[in-house]
Design an enzyme around this catalytic site. Sequence first.
Site, PDB file in Angstrom:
ATOM      1  N   THR A 141       0.840  -1.180   0.000  1.00 20.17           N
ATOM      2  CA  THR A 141       0.000   0.000   0.000  1.00 20.17           C
ATOM      3  C   THR A 141       0.882   1.240   0.000  1.00 20.17           C
ATOM      4  OG1 THR A 141      -1.785   1.099   1.207  1.00 20.17           O
ATOM      5  CG2 THR A 141      -0.101   0.046   2.523  1.00 20.17           C
ATOM      6  N   GLY A 194       3.189  -1.957   4.348  1.00 20.76           N
ATOM      7  CA  GLY A 194       3.866  -3.097   4.932  1.00 20.76           C
ATOM      8  C   GLY A 194       2.970  -4.158   5.516  1.00 20.76           C
ATOM      9  N   GLY A 195       1.675  -4.189   5.157  1.00 17.73           N
ATOM     10  CA  GLY A 195       0.806  -5.278   5.587  1.00 17.73           C
ATOM     11  C   GLY A 195       0.844  -5.483   7.087  1.00 17.73           C
TER      12      GLY A 195
END
Length: 526
Positions: free
Chosen positions: A336, A418-419
């Site tokens: 993202t 970074g999830g």
Amino acid sequence: MTEVAFSAPHREAANIGLKVLEDGGNAVDAMIAGAAAISVLYPHMNSLAGDGFWLIHEPGHAPRAIDACGTAAERASIDYYREQGLEAIPPRGAPSTLTMAGTLSGWQRARELIGETRHLKPLKELLAPAATLAREGVRVTESLAAASRKVSTELQAEAEYQWLFTRKGAPLKVGDTLRNPELGDFLDRLARQGLKSFYRGEIAGELAAALEAAGSPLRLSDFENYHAKLVRPLSVTTRFGECYNLPAPTQGLASLIILALYDRLYRDDWSEAQKIHTLVEATKQAFLIRDREITDPRYMRQLGQRWLANQTLNELAGRVGDTASPWPRVAEQGDTVWMGCVDRRGTMVSFIQSLYWEFGSGVVIPGTGLVWNNRGLSFRLDPDHHNALRPGARPLHTLNPALALFNDGRRMAYGTMGGEGQPQTQAALLTRYWYDGLPLDEAINRGRWLLGRTWGETDDALKLEADLADWVGDELARMGHRTRTVPSHSEMMGHAGAVVALNGGLVNAASDPRSDGAGLVGRSAR
């Protein structure tokens, strides 16, 4: 002259957003200009056919949040996939394009919100820089090249992707020029017809037809029925002020739990290793709740704010000991972009826009240059799972833009990509800035850690960047943590950024050296 600021993981997007602010534009319009640009500059991490979330704070008012998470298609049911002989939702290709693209509806809702009190710039003016970038081309960075290499095998069957994002089947290389003129034309159409045309009208019809032809369960009715939602942000009170984040289906709850537990346990005499240990152990407690509870809010057993009650937080803090607790668990991945800004009136935006995995589904809509998201992978084809696929449901999101209002009057918009690493990096940034008193750029630049797997990692060890491992690795190992050293300033640690509004109208901004970004400060004469 009033100071303004913009932070983005690509310098050109930050420049474009800052120019809107310097020209007297409001924070929402500046963010839309930057968001359009970053969709061209970082196509592996976000797209106009992805999702978005907003936190907006105007001085003297409570923060407001926008959920622009795409919902599952009405045809997308467990039976729909099981009848195709599938035990799980495929990660790429048309079957993975099962959720609506919410980000443009989020832009529209944010414009409506800020337009109640502020002048709006013409949409054409905001989208024009991105359209120009798309036509003239952007330089391929290492981040984009690495993503291109990573997906080169699994996206070989996606003809439109191959035509646009490869060089005769070969991955993009650093220094290449990537042009997407069809996306430039699409941005021009949006500027003429309005953001709503993505969901209702000629553009919506074309997108729905293309997705159906590709084999997606999405239909025109899914476009027409979709609307981004104004939601109440979650919040938690700490010794330094109030922290805000997005409610379910995001992992904003986990981010706030980590901060709340750290605040309850913090001691001034801790070593750096003790600080990191406490944050890691707080992360474990937060992730256990996240993975058990968070789903579409309509199906949760209790809403997120209840998990932030004092009694619950005190109980969780009591589970954090002096040694490492057992781990691992299955981790979520995701890519993202986070961006933040503050305008001349002090309106502050914390914003995230995403595709989920690198290049999302890999499905590029012909004639548009749009890459569709694969966020629906968060769903499970198990009817008893709390994230079971349901038509119209919102999937679990790793996305969570953050905001802090300090007791001394300072305000901070912050976040990262970074999830699974997002809550961890947010915690590192904020605790270093507030409890440790580090300058904003150093709070972001200093070596970081990552618990669990993300960005395709298969190792569940506590990963430490080399400079941090040299400092605290041995002490963390003595506490029982299984550690692994990774290179300093590794991209797996996220692309963090922050914007701070100080007392007296001064501002500050910073961006991560792990990205291609910049935190820029300028002046608005209007």
